[in-house]
Design a protein around this motif. Structure first.
Motif, short mmCIF file in Angstrom:
data_model
loop_
_atom_site.label_atom_id
_atom_site.label_comp_id
_atom_site.label_asym_id
_atom_site.label_seq_id
_atom_site.Cartn_x
_atom_site.Cartn_y
_atom_site.Cartn_z
N TRP A 179 0.82 -1.20 0.00
CA TRP A 179 0.00 0.00 0.00
C TRP A 179 0.86 1.26 0.00
N SER A 180 0.19 2.37 -0.19
CA SER A 180 0.80 3.69 -0.02
C SER A 180 0.25 4.29 1.27
N VAL A 181 1.04 5.19 1.86
CA VAL A 181 0.57 5.84 3.07
C VAL A 181 -0.74 6.59 2.82
N ALA A 182 -0.96 7.03 1.60
CA ALA A 182 -2.17 7.77 1.28
C ALA A 182 -3.42 6.89 1.27
N ASP A 183 -3.23 5.57 1.27
CA ASP A 183 -4.39 4.68 1.24
C ASP A 183 -5.18 4.68 2.54
N ARG A 184 -4.55 5.13 3.61
CA ARG A 184 -5.23 5.16 4.91
C ARG A 184 -5.07 6.55 5.53
N PRO A 185 -6.02 7.43 5.31
CA PRO A 185 -5.97 8.75 5.95
C PRO A 185 -5.97 8.59 7.47
N PHE A 218 6.12 7.90 8.44
CA PHE A 218 6.88 6.69 8.72
C PHE A 218 6.22 5.86 9.82
N VAL A 219 5.55 6.54 10.74
CA VAL A 219 4.85 5.85 11.82
C VAL A 219 3.42 5.52 11.44
N SER A 220 2.67 6.52 11.05
CA SER A 220 1.25 6.29 10.73
C SER A 220 1.09 5.32 9.56
N GLY A 221 2.02 5.38 8.60
CA GLY A 221 1.93 4.50 7.45
C GLY A 221 2.01 3.03 7.79
N GLY A 231 -0.87 1.95 10.53
CA GLY A 231 -2.23 1.96 10.00
C GLY A 231 -2.82 0.60 9.67
N PRO A 232 -2.14 -0.24 8.86
CA PRO A 232 -2.72 -1.53 8.51
C PRO A 232 -2.98 -2.44 9.71
N LEU A 233 -2.19 -2.30 10.77
CA LEU A 233 -2.38 -3.12 11.95
C LEU A 233 -3.64 -2.72 12.71
N LEU A 234 -4.08 -1.48 12.51
CA LEU A 234 -5.29 -1.01 13.17
C LEU A 234 -6.53 -1.23 12.32
N THR A 235 -6.38 -1.17 11.01
CA THR A 235 -7.56 -1.28 10.13
C THR A 235 -7.80 -2.69 9.63
N ASP A 236 -6.76 -3.55 9.65
CA ASP A 236 -6.88 -4.90 9.09
C ASP A 236 -6.48 -5.92 10.15
N SER A 237 -7.43 -6.61 10.69
CA SER A 237 -7.16 -7.53 11.80
C SER A 237 -6.33 -8.74 11.39
#
Length: 313
Positions: free
Chosen positions: A14-20, A136-139, A142-148
């Motif tokens: 993914w790109s960091v932009a995929d998860r605002p 670098f952090v939010s990117g 993010g997937p660990l919070l949105t995708d179980s």
């Protein structure tokens, strides 16, 4: 490339932009996020990194990061002072699990950081980054919070070498990528397998052994594959990574440690001679210098008595 990896690239890159940030924060709920910066003589950069994370990811408006810890592995400069002044909690490596004598190495610091933090998600960020972005952090969190079903996320990025784009990551291209493609082809899709910016669920990290030195990134990636499978691994493009580059001799030692880490995972055996001899020109010509190659690994943190008692408490 394996068809499985091609599908993985479409599904898990993914790109960091995929998860605002709004989406990430909405998915966070009660999940606690810890950010760890392993540091050794990084007074020039660690303060700026801490300040960006505090300002952009630990505010009342954006409460993404709950815990920001700098683990100092024996700095002789003002790393600890600068990090604390910028707002990090600073922990000395040797103060964590003092029953177990510490050894030098980045992996040692990362392993001990599990005992020094409490987050459900742990995010590692190198302390020598310049022009640091909170992406670098939010990117990678993010997937660990949105995708179980995602357990381990690595950052990917461009790595310029000085003013030359795309020439960083020499050990990656000369050592790690060939090893992964030949021996663990499922991991061939990772753009930056040795990158120091990655996040994972504590429930996974506490089950993995940690090579104490330079081999920690390759070791964790390979062991995560075997523990949770390729589909639980992911990567996120966070842009450009600028940092301090090491000289060729240091890169040689890094390469040897990474090769050794791979060898152990291939055979679970022992090196015949865990030493690396390099040559440096001196007054009388080339002088040999021999270094030990890291041969120690820390066991999964879940096996450490102090950690187990903390979990019960």
């Amino acid at each position: 490339m394996l068809e499985e990896v091609e599908r993985w690239l479409d599904r898990r890159s993914w790109s960091v932009a995929d998860r605002p940030l709004e989406r990430i924060l909405a998915a966070k709920r009660n999940t606690k996020v810890s950010v760890v910066l392993p540091a050794l003589n990084e007074e020039a950069t660690v303060g700026d990194i801490v300040a960006v994370i505090r300002r952009e990811l630990m505010s009342e408006a954006v409460p993404l990061v709950d815990e920001l810890v700098v683990v100092d592995s024996g700095s002789t400069d003002r790393t600890a002072e600068v990090a604390a002044a910028a707002g990090a909690r600073v922990v000395a490596r040797d103060a964590v699990l003092p029953r177990i004598p510490a050894v030098p190495g980045k992996g040692e610091v990362l392993w001990r950081s599990l005992m020094a933090t409490t987050g459900d998600v742990v995010c590692f960020v190198d302390a020598d980054l310049r022009d640091f972005s909170a992406d670098f952090v939010s990117g990678i969190v993010g997937p660990l919070l949105t995708d179980s079903d995602v357990d381990f996320v690595k950052a990917m990025y461009d790595r310029p070498f000085g003013d030359t784009p795309g020439q960083g990551g020499r050990v990656t291209e000369l050592v790690a990528r060939p090893l992964l493609n030949l021996h663990w082809p499922q991991l061939a899709g990772f753009v930056q397998p040795l990158g120091g910016e990655y996040a994972a669920r504590r429930s996974l990290l506490e089950r993995l052994p940690f090579p104490v030195g330079y081999g920690v990134e390759l070791g964790l990636l390979v062991d995560a594959l075997h523990t949770v499978g390729l589909d639980a691994l992911a990567q996120v493009d966070v842009g450009v990574r600028k940092h301090r580059h090491q000289d060729g001799l240091a890169l040689g030692r890094m390469a040897a440690a990474i090769y050794r880490t791979a060898q152990l995972r291939l055979s679970r055996g022992h090196l015949v001679r865990p030493r690396l001899t390099q040559f440096e020109r001196g007054e009388k010509g080339f002088a040999p210098r021999t270094y030990a190659v890291d041969t120690e690994e820390r066991p999964p943190m879940a096996e450490i008595a102090e950690y187990a008692r903390r979990r019960v408490a």
